[in-house]
Design a protein around this motif. Sequence first.
Motif, mmCIF file in Angstrom:
data_model
loop_
_atom_site.group_PDB
_atom_site.id
_atom_site.type_symbol
_atom_site.label_atom_id
_atom_site.label_comp_id
_atom_site.label_asym_id
_atom_site.label_seq_id
_atom_site.Cartn_x
_atom_site.Cartn_y
_atom_site.Cartn_z
ATOM 1 N N GLY A 63 0.919 -1.213 0.123
ATOM 2 C CA GLY A 63 0.109 0.054 -0.218
ATOM 3 C C GLY A 63 1.017 1.302 0.080
ATOM 4 O O GLY A 63 2.128 0.919 0.171
ATOM 5 N N PHE A 64 0.160 2.440 -0.196
ATOM 6 C CA PHE A 64 0.807 3.743 -0.193
ATOM 7 C C PHE A 64 0.168 4.871 0.196
ATOM 8 O O PHE A 64 -1.292 4.570 0.209
ATOM 9 N N ALA A 65 0.567 5.827 0.611
ATOM 10 C CA ALA A 65 -0.096 6.931 0.869
ATOM 11 C C ALA A 65 0.699 8.290 0.620
ATOM 12 O O ALA A 65 1.982 8.198 0.796
ATOM 13 N N ARG A 66 0.124 8.969 0.124
ATOM 14 C CA ARG A 66 0.987 10.392 -0.402
ATOM 15 C C ARG A 66 -0.013 11.582 -0.207
ATOM 16 O O ARG A 66 -1.155 11.743 -0.085
ATOM 17 N N ALA A 67 0.675 12.895 -0.097
ATOM 18 C CA ALA A 67 0.244 14.137 -0.016
ATOM 19 C C ALA A 67 0.780 14.939 -0.887
ATOM 20 O O ALA A 67 2.067 14.999 -1.189
ATOM 21 N N GLY A 68 -0.062 15.606 -1.777
ATOM 22 C CA GLY A 68 0.299 16.617 -2.735
ATOM 23 C C GLY A 68 -0.280 18.257 -2.244
ATOM 24 O O GLY A 68 -0.708 18.187 -1.327
ATOM 25 N N ALA A 69 0.119 18.973 -3.024
ATOM 26 C CA ALA A 69 -0.324 20.451 -2.807
ATOM 27 C C ALA A 69 -1.741 20.603 -2.908
ATOM 28 O O ALA A 69 -2.549 19.896 -3.792
ATOM 29 N N TYR A 70 -2.424 21.124 -2.171
ATOM 30 C CA TYR A 70 -3.866 21.308 -1.960
ATOM 31 C C TYR A 70 -4.234 22.271 -3.105
ATOM 32 O O TYR A 70 -5.214 22.377 -3.600
ATOM 33 N N SER A 71 -3.543 23.312 -3.232
ATOM 34 C CA SER A 71 -3.682 24.422 -4.172
ATOM 35 C C SER A 71 -2.372 25.206 -4.440
ATOM 36 O O SER A 71 -1.389 25.208 -3.757
ATOM 37 N N ASP A 72 -2.221 25.840 -5.450
ATOM 38 C CA ASP A 72 -1.227 26.707 -5.770
ATOM 39 C C ASP A 72 -1.213 28.102 -5.368
ATOM 40 O O ASP A 72 -0.154 28.878 -5.569
ATOM 41 N N ARG A 73 -2.246 28.536 -4.546
ATOM 42 C CA ARG A 73 -2.354 29.725 -3.802
ATOM 43 C C ARG A 73 -1.444 29.488 -2.482
ATOM 44 O O ARG A 73 -1.534 28.710 -1.722
ATOM 45 N N CYS A 74 -0.650 30.609 -2.493
ATOM 46 C CA CYS A 74 0.294 30.447 -1.295
ATOM 47 C C CYS A 74 -0.467 30.431 0.143
ATOM 48 O O CYS A 74 0.101 29.867 1.197
ATOM 49 N N VAL A 75 -1.485 30.923 0.293
ATOM 50 C CA VAL A 75 -2.306 30.986 1.657
ATOM 51 C C VAL A 75 -2.371 29.346 1.946
ATOM 52 O O VAL A 75 -2.380 29.076 3.395
ATOM 53 N N TYR A 76 -2.411 28.515 1.020
ATOM 54 C CA TYR A 76 -2.717 27.205 1.475
ATOM 55 C C TYR A 76 -1.439 26.256 1.625
ATOM 56 O O TYR A 76 -1.892 25.099 1.345
ATOM 57 N N GLU A 77 -0.329 26.883 1.700
ATOM 58 C CA GLU A 77 0.954 26.241 1.516
ATOM 59 C C GLU A 77 1.127 25.244 2.562
ATOM 60 O O GLU A 77 1.860 23.882 2.194
ATOM 61 N N GLY A 78 0.394 25.170 3.941
ATOM 62 C CA GLY A 78 0.515 24.298 4.490
ATOM 63 C C GLY A 78 -0.388 23.093 4.546
ATOM 64 O O GLY A 78 -0.184 22.192 5.300
ATOM 65 N N ILE A 79 -1.268 23.114 3.761
ATOM 66 C CA ILE A 79 -2.231 21.992 3.513
ATOM 67 C C ILE A 79 -1.824 20.994 2.193
ATOM 68 O O ILE A 79 -1.493 21.143 1.325
ATOM 69 N N GLY A 80 -2.075 19.643 2.877
ATOM 70 C CA GLY A 80 -1.821 18.722 1.769
ATOM 71 C C GLY A 80 -3.068 17.916 1.413
ATOM 72 O O GLY A 80 -3.762 17.499 2.264
ATOM 73 N N GLU A 81 -3.114 17.696 0.021
ATOM 74 C CA GLU A 81 -4.370 16.765 -0.056
ATOM 75 C C GLU A 81 -3.859 15.401 -0.451
ATOM 76 O O GLU A 81 -2.862 15.280 -0.993
ATOM 77 N N HIS A 82 -4.481 14.473 0.398
ATOM 78 C CA HIS A 82 -3.783 13.089 0.569
ATOM 79 C C HIS A 82 -4.626 12.089 -0.291
ATOM 80 O O HIS A 82 -5.920 12.338 -0.400
ATOM 81 N N ALA A 83 -3.993 10.856 -0.584
ATOM 82 C CA ALA A 83 -4.498 9.655 -0.735
ATOM 83 C C ALA A 83 -4.058 8.379 -0.235
ATOM 84 O O ALA A 83 -2.926 8.483 0.148
ATOM 85 N N VAL A 84 -4.703 7.491 0.091
ATOM 86 C CA VAL A 84 -4.198 6.291 0.770
ATOM 87 C C VAL A 84 -4.903 5.078 -0.232
ATOM 88 O O VAL A 84 -6.113 5.174 -0.245
ATOM 89 N N TYR A 85 -4.054 3.986 -0.593
ATOM 90 C CA TYR A 85 -4.499 2.989 -1.271
ATOM 91 C C TYR A 85 -3.592 1.768 -0.804
ATOM 92 O O TYR A 85 -2.617 1.856 -0.497
ATOM 93 N N VAL A 86 -4.623 0.517 -0.665
ATOM 94 C CA VAL A 86 -3.795 -0.685 -0.144
ATOM 95 C C VAL A 86 -4.321 -1.507 -1.233
ATOM 96 O O VAL A 86 -5.459 -1.658 -1.772
ATOM 97 N N SER A 87 -3.472 -2.560 -1.433
ATOM 98 C CA SER A 87 -3.408 -3.758 -2.360
ATOM 99 C C SER A 87 -4.839 -4.470 -2.019
ATOM 100 O O SER A 87 -5.176 -4.856 -0.706
ATOM 101 N N PRO A 88 -5.531 -5.006 -3.128
ATOM 102 C CA PRO A 88 -6.818 -5.663 -2.689
ATOM 103 C C PRO A 88 -6.384 -6.727 -1.746
ATOM 104 O O PRO A 88 -7.319 -7.168 -0.710
ATOM 105 N N ASP A 89 -5.510 -7.792 -1.775
ATOM 106 C CA ASP A 89 -5.315 -8.694 -0.958
ATOM 107 C C ASP A 89 -4.761 -8.192 0.572
ATOM 108 O O ASP A 89 -4.577 -9.310 1.337
ATOM 109 N N ALA A 90 -4.402 -7.136 0.743
ATOM 110 C CA ALA A 90 -3.941 -6.694 2.122
ATOM 111 C C ALA A 90 -5.105 -5.837 2.742
ATOM 112 O O ALA A 90 -4.720 -5.213 3.710
ATOM 113 N N ARG A 91 -6.202 -5.795 2.303
ATOM 114 C CA ARG A 91 -7.383 -4.822 2.667
ATOM 115 C C ARG A 91 -7.791 -5.472 4.158
ATOM 116 O O ARG A 91 -7.953 -6.684 4.217
ATOM 117 N N GLY A 92 -8.399 -4.608 4.834
ATOM 118 C CA GLY A 92 -9.180 -5.018 5.977
ATOM 119 C C GLY A 92 -8.298 -5.557 7.234
ATOM 120 O O GLY A 92 -8.784 -6.173 8.325
#
Length: 167
Positions: A63-92
């Motif tokens: 599995g993996f998790a990552r965070a990328g930039a939420y916005s290109d506006r400087c006011v949001y520099e400290g916010i990360g938009e994230h995703a997490v995915y787990v392989s089907p056979d490792a879920r639960g």
Amino acid sequence: MSDVELRAGRADDVAAVTAIYNAGIADRVATFETRPRDPHELRGWATDGQPFIVAEQDGRVLGFARAGAYSDRCVYEGIGEHAVYVSPDARGQGLGRQLLDELCAEAERHGLYKLTSRIFTDNHASLAAHDAAGFDRAGIQRRHGKLDGQWKDCVLVEKLIGEAAHD
């Protein structure tokens, strides 16, 4: 899940990460994406300097998790938009929550103060993992997009980390 190593993602993880991401696309429960990705399209995840964590067991990325930039506006520099995915056979097995916990720690080391994401209202496993990892449900985004011609609602989740979590 025991005997799992959580570590920074590397370029040599991208093929496995792409396979896991594509399984999430095929399942139609985690993303509005419909086109499978090629590893070269995701290679930047390992080199863009953003938080990127993988879970590995016996040399296999589960599995993996990552965070990328939420916005290109400087006011949001400290916010990360994230995703997490787990392989089907490792879920639960609690791996999603482990990845989220480690991603929060890594995001804080990168100077972020909040992680946020949108989760389909019917993706109960992801909602449970986020709840267990201390994310708050900030609201519902109704009819946020269409998947296979059907409107999907999304739960907006967020977690304050670092300095923002302690004020």
